[in-house]
Structure formats: C-alpha cells, structure tokens
Enzyme design. Structure first.
Site, PDB file in Angstrom:
ATOM      1  N   GLY A  11       0.833  -1.212   0.000  1.00  0.00           N
ATOM      2  CA  GLY A  11       0.000   0.000   0.000  1.00  0.00           C
ATOM      3  C   GLY A  11       0.861   1.252   0.000  1.00  0.00           C
ATOM      4  O   GLY A  11       2.087   1.188   0.111  1.00  0.00           O
ATOM      5  N   ARG A  12       0.178   2.408  -0.079  1.00  0.00           N
ATOM      6  CA  ARG A  12       0.908   3.688  -0.123  1.00  0.00           C
ATOM      7  C   ARG A  12       1.726   3.893   1.150  1.00  0.00           C
ATOM      8  O   ARG A  12       2.911   4.214   1.096  1.00  0.00           O
ATOM      9  CB  ARG A  12      -0.097   4.845  -0.293  1.00  0.00           C
ATOM     10  CG  ARG A  12      -0.715   4.900  -1.676  1.00  0.00           C
ATOM     11  CD  ARG A  12      -1.808   5.962  -1.742  1.00  0.00           C
ATOM     12  NE  ARG A  12      -2.958   5.554  -0.927  1.00  0.00           N
ATOM     13  CZ  ARG A  12      -4.174   5.321  -1.409  1.00  0.00           C
ATOM     14  NH1 ARG A  12      -4.418   5.480  -2.686  1.00  0.00           N
ATOM     15  NH2 ARG A  12      -5.167   4.950  -0.630  1.00  0.00           N
ATOM     16  N   HIS A 131      -8.856  15.582   3.191  1.00  0.00           N
ATOM     17  CA  HIS A 131      -7.967  14.496   2.752  1.00  0.00           C
ATOM     18  C   HIS A 131      -8.054  14.272   1.242  1.00  0.00           C
ATOM     19  O   HIS A 131      -9.012  14.698   0.601  1.00  0.00           O
ATOM     20  CB  HIS A 131      -8.321  13.187   3.470  1.00  0.00           C
ATOM     21  CG  HIS A 131      -7.816  13.127   4.885  1.00  0.00           C
ATOM     22  ND1 HIS A 131      -8.474  13.739   5.922  1.00  0.00           N
ATOM     23  CD2 HIS A 131      -6.708  12.549   5.420  1.00  0.00           C
ATOM     24  CE1 HIS A 131      -7.799  13.539   7.053  1.00  0.00           C
ATOM     25  NE2 HIS A 131      -6.722  12.823   6.774  1.00  0.00           N
ATOM     26  N   HIS A 132      -7.091  13.519   0.736  1.00  0.00           N
ATOM     27  CA  HIS A 132      -7.100  13.083  -0.664  1.00  0.00           C
ATOM     28  C   HIS A 132      -8.367  12.257  -0.945  1.00  0.00           C
ATOM     29  O   HIS A 132      -8.940  11.659  -0.031  1.00  0.00           O
ATOM     30  CB  HIS A 132      -5.840  12.265  -0.968  1.00  0.00           C
ATOM     31  CG  HIS A 132      -5.698  11.042  -0.103  1.00  0.00           C
ATOM     32  ND1 HIS A 132      -6.332   9.850  -0.386  1.00  0.00           N
ATOM     33  CD2 HIS A 132      -5.007  10.837   1.051  1.00  0.00           C
ATOM     34  CE1 HIS A 132      -6.033   8.956   0.520  1.00  0.00           C
ATOM     35  NE2 HIS A 132      -5.229   9.527   1.421  1.00  0.00           N
ATOM     36  N   LYS A 135      -9.148   8.324   0.046  1.00  0.00           N
ATOM     37  CA  LYS A 135      -9.362   7.892   1.434  1.00  0.00           C
ATOM     38  C   LYS A 135     -10.746   7.240   1.558  1.00  0.00           C
ATOM     39  O   LYS A 135     -11.734   7.783   1.067  1.00  0.00           O
ATOM     40  CB  LYS A 135      -9.244   9.094   2.385  1.00  0.00           C
ATOM     41  CG  LYS A 135      -9.335   8.708   3.849  1.00  0.00           C
ATOM     42  CD  LYS A 135      -8.939   9.858   4.753  1.00  0.00           C
ATOM     43  CE  LYS A 135      -9.125   9.525   6.223  1.00  0.00           C
ATOM     44  NZ  LYS A 135      -8.342   8.369   6.679  1.00  0.00           N
ATOM     45  N   THR A 142      -8.097  10.678  13.000  1.00  0.00           N
ATOM     46  CA  THR A 142      -7.556  11.798  13.782  1.00  0.00           C
ATOM     47  C   THR A 142      -8.677  12.750  14.209  1.00  0.00           C
ATOM     48  O   THR A 142      -8.706  13.217  15.349  1.00  0.00           O
ATOM     49  CB  THR A 142      -6.519  12.561  12.947  1.00  0.00           C
ATOM     50  OG1 THR A 142      -5.526  11.627  12.570  1.00  0.00           O
ATOM     51  CG2 THR A 142      -5.885  13.703  13.715  1.00  0.00           C
TER      52      THR A 142
HETATM   53  N1  LIG Z   1      -2.185   6.526  11.492  1.00  0.00           N
HETATM   54  C1  LIG Z   1      -1.673   7.309  10.531  1.00  0.00           C
HETATM   55  O1  LIG Z   1      -0.800   8.154  10.795  1.00  0.00           O
HETATM   56  C2  LIG Z   1      -2.120   7.113   9.096  1.00  0.00           C
HETATM   57  C3  LIG Z   1      -1.522   7.845   8.046  1.00  0.00           C
HETATM   58  C4  LIG Z   1      -1.925   7.579   6.743  1.00  0.00           C
HETATM   59  C5  LIG Z   1      -2.875   6.608   6.497  1.00  0.00           C
HETATM   60  N2  LIG Z   1      -3.447   5.930   7.532  1.00  0.00           N
HETATM   61  C6  LIG Z   1      -4.387   4.817   7.336  1.00  0.00           C
HETATM   62  O2  LIG Z   1      -3.606   3.687   6.964  1.00  0.00           O
HETATM   63  C7  LIG Z   1      -4.419   2.806   6.162  1.00  0.00           C
HETATM   64  C8  LIG Z   1      -3.681   2.490   4.869  1.00  0.00           C
HETATM   65  O3  LIG Z   1      -3.556   3.673   4.095  1.00  0.00           O
HETATM   66  P1  LIG Z   1      -2.924   3.638   2.633  1.00  0.00           P
HETATM   67  O4  LIG Z   1      -3.088   5.002   2.080  1.00  0.00           O
HETATM   68  O5  LIG Z   1      -1.576   3.019   2.693  1.00  0.00           O
HETATM   69  O6  LIG Z   1      -3.932   2.634   1.902  1.00  0.00           O
HETATM   70  P2  LIG Z   1      -3.639   1.690   0.639  1.00  0.00           P
HETATM   71  O7  LIG Z   1      -4.968   1.275   0.135  1.00  0.00           O
HETATM   72  O8  LIG Z   1      -2.659   2.337  -0.282  1.00  0.00           O
HETATM   73  O9  LIG Z   1      -2.893   0.427   1.276  1.00  0.00           O
HETATM   74  C9  LIG Z   1      -3.524  -0.565   2.027  1.00  0.00           C
HETATM   75  C10 LIG Z   1      -2.811  -1.863   1.730  1.00  0.00           C
HETATM   76  O10 LIG Z   1      -3.334  -2.866   2.611  1.00  0.00           O
HETATM   77  C11 LIG Z   1      -3.487  -4.042   1.850  1.00  0.00           C
HETATM   78  N3  LIG Z   1      -4.417  -4.951   2.499  1.00  0.00           N
HETATM   79  C12 LIG Z   1      -5.773  -4.946   2.438  1.00  0.00           C
HETATM   80  N4  LIG Z   1      -6.259  -5.986   3.148  1.00  0.00           N
HETATM   81  C13 LIG Z   1      -5.198  -6.635   3.667  1.00  0.00           C
HETATM   82  C14 LIG Z   1      -5.054  -7.781   4.475  1.00  0.00           C
HETATM   83  N5  LIG Z   1      -6.116  -8.483   4.900  1.00  0.00           N
HETATM   84  N6  LIG Z   1      -3.816  -8.179   4.836  1.00  0.00           N
HETATM   85  C15 LIG Z   1      -2.720  -7.499   4.404  1.00  0.00           C
HETATM   86  N7  LIG Z   1      -2.791  -6.413   3.615  1.00  0.00           N
HETATM   87  C16 LIG Z   1      -4.026  -5.989   3.254  1.00  0.00           C
HETATM   88  C17 LIG Z   1      -3.957  -3.562   0.487  1.00  0.00           C
HETATM   89  O11 LIG Z   1      -3.783  -4.558  -0.516  1.00  0.00           O
HETATM   90  C18 LIG Z   1      -3.050  -2.359   0.283  1.00  0.00           C
HETATM   91  O12 LIG Z   1      -1.824  -2.723  -0.324  1.00  0.00           O
HETATM   92  C19 LIG Z   1      -5.741   3.523   5.983  1.00  0.00           C
HETATM   93  O13 LIG Z   1      -6.657   3.053   6.953  1.00  0.00           O
HETATM   94  C20 LIG Z   1      -5.403   4.975   6.230  1.00  0.00           C
HETATM   95  O14 LIG Z   1      -6.524   5.731   6.651  1.00  0.00           O
HETATM   96  C21 LIG Z   1      -3.070   6.169   8.826  1.00  0.00           C
END
Ligand SMILES: NC(=O)c1ccc[n+]([C@@H]2O[C@H](COP(=O)([O-])OP(=O)(O)OC[C@H]3O[C@@H](n4cnc5c(N)ncnc54)[C@H](O)[C@@H]3O)[C@@H](O)[C@H]2O)c1
Length: 247
Positions: A11-12, A131-132, A135, A142
């Site tokens: 993921g990102r 947010h983007h 999301k 937060t």
């Molecule tokens: N806490 C923070 O500071 C913070 C910052 C940014 C994003 N986030 C959160 O983090 C999460 C991920 O964000 P993102 O932008 O990377 O999303 P994203 O969709 O780019 O990445 C999520 C990844 O998780 C994978 N995934 C899905 N189900 C899975 C599973 N069962 N097992 C393993 N991998 C699995 C997906 O295939 C994908 O590669 C979101 O919930 C986002 O809101 C939190």
C-alpha cells in the site's frame, strides 16, 4: 537489530514504511505481507507495523495478538467498540503490546494535545478534516480522536453541547457529530491529510491547523513506535503520546 514485519506492505503507507525501516540502522525488514499473503512470515518478528484497511485490520490484529506478536497499528477506523474488542484480546495474552495511533505524525499528535488543552476555554468547537479523494473512511481517525478529546475536556469543565441555533438544514450541511462536536470532511485530489480545529467564544476564535503534505510526515512517529513499543506496558496503548512524553 529490531526485526520488523509490515502488514499492507504494497500500500501507499506500507511501501513508505518498508523503505524507512530498510534505511533505519537499528532495524531489519524481515516480512512484507499484503492482501492474500500468508501471515506466517510475521512469526519471529519483534514488531509488526499495520497500515492495511478498516475491513482487514481486526482479523490481522487478532491473529498477531494470539501469536504473541507486538503490533503498531496506523490503520484508521478504531472507535470505542473496536478498542474494547482489542483490549479483550490483549487481556487474555500475557506479554503482547498493541499500539494504535490514529495519527503517526508528531505534529498532528501535538495538534490533538493542544486542542484538548484549549477545549475548556471556548463555548464553540468544530473540526474540519481535509484528505485526498482516495481515502475510504470519513471522518478521519484523527478527527474522531480529536473530537473525543475535546468532548472529554468539555465534560470535565462542565460545558454542555456547543450552542447551535440551526433549525433548518440540508442533510449534511452541519457535517456529522462525534459526541457534541461537529466534524466536516472534505475529499479532494491534490490534498494529503489536513486538520483544522476551530474554537470560538467571547469575541475571539482560535484555529489550530496541521498539514501532512507528504507521507514522510508519518515516518518519525512510525520509527518511534517501532523503537518504543517494547517499553510500553503490556496490553493496548492508544496514541503516540506516552512515547512522546506528553501523555
Ligand atoms: N495513522 C496514521 O498516521 C495514518 C496515516 C496515513 C494513512 N493511515 C491509514 O492507513 C491505512 C492504509 O492507508 P494507505 O493510504 O496506505 O492505503 P492503501 O490502500 O494504499 O494500502 C492498504 C494496503 O493494505 C493491503 N491490504 C488490504 N487488506 C489486507 C489484508 N487483509 N492483509 C494485508 N494487507 C491488506 C492492500 O492490498 C493495500 O496494499 C488507511 O486506513 C489509512 O486511513 C493512517
């Protein structure tokens, strides 16, 4: 060397975490797991970092706790119910630590702390989060946590719901409410993660704003979580605050 596994590694956020961990001199990236991969490669890690999906995180987390693995969770979507469920698992495990941080950006954690501090001094409080547009959840974790902290501080100070004379509104015009606090969500291409906490009363307003303009903003907090999780008491810790010394 701290052995680190990453859940959501493709993921990102996960990709950025993998790079950051690889570059850290005291860490070794030993497992990268994404959707459809077996979880067993995470066995033997010191800490797992989870940035997956609101629908996936609970099953992964439960598996990790049951296997005695420490986890730092960044995935959104943890309300009181989910936190209670996680606590029920960690209560049964002997020496597992779960750190759930709605925001790993140190600036955003400070913003939440400042908001909690300011809340009791103002009659009005509202939150705007931007947010983007990829999301998947709204409001942001937060914003939910900030609204909760503001609500707690207001209750302690004997403040009720902020005054609001709205009698007629188009659905959603006043956002959603978390407790008594109105929260407005904007989704827009070009943005990353931005929060604005607005306070008002007695002829003045106070705005506390935080902007994450690059996913790099979350990485110092992730490193802090990975390095510090072993120093936390066993069980569930919510938020980075104890590791920043501001709990
Ligand atoms: N806490 C923070 O500071 C913070 C910052 C940014 C994003 N986030 C959160 O983090 C999460 C991920 O964000 P993102 O932008 O990377 O999303 P994203 O969709 O780019 O990445 C999520 C990844 O998780 C994978 N995934 C899905 N189900 C899975 C599973 N069962 N097992 C393993 N991998 C699995 C997906 O295939 C994908 O590669 C979101 O919930 C986002 O809101 C939190």
């Amino acid at each position: 060397m701290i052995k680190v596994g990453v859940l959501g590694a493709r993921g990102r956020m996960g990709q950025q975490v993998c790079t950051t961990v690889t570059d850290a001199p005291d860490m070794e990236l030993v497992a990268q797991v994404d959707h459809g991969d077996a979880l067993e490669s995470l066995l033997g890690t010191d800490v797992i970092v989870d940035f997956t999906h609101v629908a996936a995180v609970m099953d992964n987390l439960r598996w990790c706790v049951e296997h005695g693995l420490n986890v730092a969770v960044g995935t959104s979507g943890f309300g009181d119910e989910r936190l209670a469920e996680v606590r029920s698992w960690t209560d049964k495990a002997s020496d597992v630590r779960v750190l759930i941080a709605a925001n790993f950006s140190i600036g955003a954690v400070l913003m939440m702390s400042f908001a909690a501090q300011a809340a009791r001094f103002f009659e009005s409080a509202e939150i705007i989060e931007l947010h983007h547009n990829r999301k998947m959840d709204a409001p942001s974790g937060t914003a939910l946590r900030t609204a909760g902290l503001i609500g707690e501080a207001r209750t302690k100070a004997g403040l009720g719901a902020p005054a609001d004379a709205t009698e007629k509104e188009l659905s959603g015009a006043r956002g959603t409410t978390v407790g008594d606090i109105h929260v407005h969500s904007v989704r827009m291409d070009g943005l990353l993660a931005h929060h604005e906490i607005l306070f008002g009363g007695h002829g003045e307003t106070l705005t506390i704003r935080h902007d994450s303009v690059d996913r790099a903003s979350f990485m110092p907090g992730v490193l802090l979580g990975v390095r510090g999780i072993a120093t936390l008491p066993p069980g569930l810790t919510v938020g980075l605050e104890p590791l920043l010394g501001i709990a």
